[in-house]
Write an enzyme that holds these catalytic residues in place. Structure first.
Site, PDB file in Angstrom:
ATOM      1  N   LEU A 281      34.950  22.173 -37.514  1.00 16.36           N
ATOM      2  CA  LEU A 281      34.492  20.805 -37.824  1.00 16.36           C
ATOM      3  C   LEU A 281      33.222  20.746 -38.659  1.00 16.36           C
ATOM      4  CD1 LEU A 281      35.145  18.431 -34.813  1.00 16.36           C
ATOM      5  CD2 LEU A 281      36.285  18.589 -37.004  1.00 16.36           C
ATOM      6  N   ARG A 282      32.456  21.838 -38.684  1.00 17.09           N
ATOM      7  CA  ARG A 282      31.255  21.937 -39.545  1.00 17.09           C
ATOM      8  C   ARG A 282      30.088  21.068 -39.127  1.00 17.09           C
ATOM      9  NH1 ARG A 282      33.501  26.414 -40.996  1.00 17.09           N
ATOM     10  NH2 ARG A 282      34.946  26.353 -42.738  1.00 17.09           N
TER      11      ARG A 282
ATOM     12  N   ASP B 181      35.195  32.824 -32.836  1.00 20.73           N
ATOM     13  CA  ASP B 181      36.046  32.718 -34.018  1.00 20.73           C
ATOM     14  C   ASP B 181      35.250  32.607 -35.313  1.00 20.73           C
ATOM     15  OD1 ASP B 181      38.771  32.464 -35.163  1.00 20.73           O
ATOM     16  OD2 ASP B 181      37.892  30.617 -35.917  1.00 20.73           O
TER      17      ASP B 181
ATOM     18  N   HIS C  81      39.633  36.057 -32.241  1.00 17.21           N
ATOM     19  CA  HIS C  81      39.817  36.245 -33.686  1.00 17.21           C
ATOM     20  C   HIS C  81      39.960  37.753 -33.873  1.00 17.21           C
ATOM     21  CE1 HIS C  81      38.434  35.761 -38.040  1.00 17.21           C
ATOM     22  NE2 HIS C  81      38.212  37.038 -37.817  1.00 17.21           N
TER      23      HIS C  81
ATOM     24  N   ASN D 190      40.959  33.845 -43.779  1.00 16.77           N
ATOM     25  CA  ASN D 190      40.857  35.056 -42.972  1.00 16.77           C
ATOM     26  C   ASN D 190      41.421  34.811 -41.575  1.00 16.77           C
ATOM     27  OD1 ASN D 190      40.180  37.594 -42.137  1.00 16.77           O
ATOM     28  ND2 ASN D 190      38.053  37.084 -41.660  1.00 16.77           N
TER      29      ASN D 190
ATOM     30  N   ASP E 106      43.933  25.924 -38.237  1.00 15.36           N
ATOM     31  CA  ASP E 106      42.744  26.686 -38.676  1.00 15.36           C
ATOM     32  C   ASP E 106      42.040  25.941 -39.810  1.00 15.36           C
ATOM     33  OD1 ASP E 106      40.743  28.545 -38.816  1.00 15.36           O
ATOM     34  OD2 ASP E 106      42.010  30.231 -39.405  1.00 15.36           O
TER      35      ASP E 106
HETATM   36  O1  DOR Z   1      39.509  31.445 -43.030  1.00  9.91           O
HETATM   37  C1  DOR Z   1      38.700  31.330 -42.139  1.00  9.91           C
HETATM   38  N1  DOR Z   1      37.748  30.387 -42.172  1.00  9.91           N
HETATM   39  N2  DOR Z   1      38.758  32.178 -41.118  1.00  9.91           N
HETATM   40  C2  DOR Z   1      37.828  32.209 -40.168  1.00  9.91           C
HETATM   41  O2  DOR Z   1      37.934  33.007 -39.276  1.00  9.91           O
HETATM   42  C3  DOR Z   1      36.648  31.320 -40.249  1.00  9.91           C
HETATM   43  C4  DOR Z   1      36.956  30.108 -41.027  1.00  9.91           C
HETATM   44  C5  DOR Z   1      35.738  29.321 -41.418  1.00  9.91           C
HETATM   45  O3  DOR Z   1      34.931  29.005 -40.538  1.00  9.91           O
HETATM   46  O4  DOR Z   1      35.596  28.989 -42.592  1.00  9.91           O
HETATM   47 ZN    ZN Z   2      39.453  32.992 -36.908  1.00 10.12          ZN
END
Ligand code: DOR
Ligand code: ZN
Length: 423
Positions: free
Chosen positions: A63-64, A151, A178, A277, A304
């Site tokens: 969510l940032r 994660d 993760h 990722n 994700d």
């Molecule tokens: O692609 C990803 N973005 N994988 C992750 O494990 C973290 C995530 C992110 O927070 O941007």
């Molecule tokens: Zn992850």
């Protein structure tokens, strides 16, 4: 306030009910599900020809907020979620600062009131997600955390993960792993294989994910503890998980739509919107993950959702990993799994609405009278093309840009209120 959803095709996998019914919503709750309800309602929504399911619970969302609200915040994430039929999200702790104390868990819960989507915090396993010291799981659970995860990164130290599994079980929290061995993945930016070789960039070996998946299974077995494996992307990982499940080991897992839709060939465009990722793998993985979805080997499908701005994603090689996904979770899944004849809607509902809530111990996920009126209504057959500019999310980094989709959300209700209508 009463709302009557008329003549929708209901798919309620939790209660094994499917068919054309009316749903009467009174206040925040579903009060009646029956054929031909004829009571006066404040609002009547004609759902004929539409499919009605419990609101989706997306259990893997970045969510940032706090700290990176230039990428996304509770309000924009809420708009994106409900446009995708998502009424609940679990938000990952890799914010700035990370969600690693009860105060920070409470802060998220308090501030999430501004959002249209219900937000359930996942707290960190280690302090500052530094992989060195465990957080206070009991206190974070008391504060309202529904799970713990580092994660974005793995817990590298196996000894610490053992301790985490023991403490998480005592606290009644699930661990979301993760799976990545960062000594192996190193500075890789995409799947290691023919395409990374052709592009001349460093790759992330599938072994990085596979070996860590095996480690978690081994720990779960030895400790008789539960582990949830996030974003499975390789055919080997799913094979190992299936083997573990057959041995009675307490493992659950999820994958994301990009892993059963796209391959690393997309990276030939040198566009960082296809970098996440774990990375997009190869055709064989897409095939095996799809097969595993058909064989009930996955518990959940999650997005994700990982927003990053256009500027951050500008350089192919140095951009951060991640793609947005809240608004495409259901449409891409319907397009790839339902419209290809691979999965019935009822199984998709199980993986998106029922199982995530069951794993996280949240309750809900059904359409029975008395349950909160969190509902998604969609047109299974509407064709549309994904235009990133139209996304509600603050960030537009979708790997499904330009994709032809079939299935579109028309209405979303949260706590009985229509919070989204496709006009
Ligand atoms: O692609 C990803 N973005 N994988 C992750 O494990 C973290 C995530 C992110 O927070 O941007
Ligand atoms: Zn992850």
């Amino acid at each position: 306030m009463t709302t009557l959803l008329k003549n929708g095709h209901i798919v309620d996998s939790k209660n094994n009910r499917e068919g054309v019914f009316d749903i009467l919503v009174e206040g925040r709750f579903i009060s009646t599900v029956a054929k031909d309800i004829s009571v006066p309602a404040d609002k009547v929504v004609d759902c004929s020809g539409l499919t009605v399911i419990p609101g989706i619970c997306d259990m893997h969302v970045h969510l940032r907020d706090p700290g990176q609200t230039h990428k996304e915040d509770f309000v924009t994430a809420g708009e994106a979620a409900v446009a995708g039929g998502v009424t609940a999200v679990m938000c990952m702790p890799n914010t700035v600062p990370p969600t690693d104390t009860p105060e920070r868990v409470r802060d998220i819960i308090r501030r999430s009131e501004t959002s249209k989507v219900k937000i359930y915090p996942c707290a960190a396993i280690t302090v500052g997600q530094n992989g060195l010291e465990l957080c206070d799981f009991e206190a974070m659970k008391q504060a309202g955390a529904v799970a713990v995860s580092d994660d974005g990164k793995p817990v590298e130290n196996a000894r610490l993960m053992m301790e985490a599994m023991i403490r998480a079980r005592l606290a009644g929290l699930k661990i979301i792993s993760h799976c990545e061995d960062t000594d192996i993945s190193g500075d890789g930016i995409m799947n290691e294989g023919a395409v990374s070789a052709k592009l001349g960039v460093s790759g992330i070996s599938r072994t990085s994910e596979n070996i860590m998946t095996m480690r978690e299974i081994c720990l779960a077995n030895d400790l008789k503890a539960h582990i949830h494996i996030a974003h499975v992307s390789t055919k080997e990982a799913i094979k190992y998980i299936n083997m573990a499940v057959n041995l009675g080991i307490m493992v659950t897992c999820e994958t994301a739509p990009h892993y059963f839709t796209l391959t690393d060939e997309e990276l030939l465009k040198r566009d960082a919107d296809y970098r996440m990722n774990p990375p997009l793998r190869v055709f064989d993985d897409v095939l095996e993950i799809t097969k595993a979805l058909c064989n009930d080997m996955f518990d959940c499908i999650a997005s994700d959702h990982a927003p990053h701005t256009e500027r951050e994603k500008a350089d192919f090689e140095t951009a951060p990993f991640g793609v947005v996904g809240l608004e495409t979770l259901l449409p891409v899944t319907l397009t790839r799994l339902y419209h290809t004849g691979k999965l019935p809607v009822s199984k998709i509902v199980r993986m998106m609405c029922v199982n995530p809530r069951r794993i996280l111990g949240m309750g809900g996920g059904g359409l029975e009278p008395g349950s909160p009126a969190d509902i998604a209504v969609f047109d299974l057959n509407e064709n549309w093309t994904l235009n990133p500019d139209k996304l509600r999310s603050k960030s537009k980094n979708t790997c499904f840009k330009g994709m032809k989709l079939k299935g579109r959300v028309k209405y979303t209700l949260v706590n009985g209120a229509i919070v989204y209508e496709d006009k």
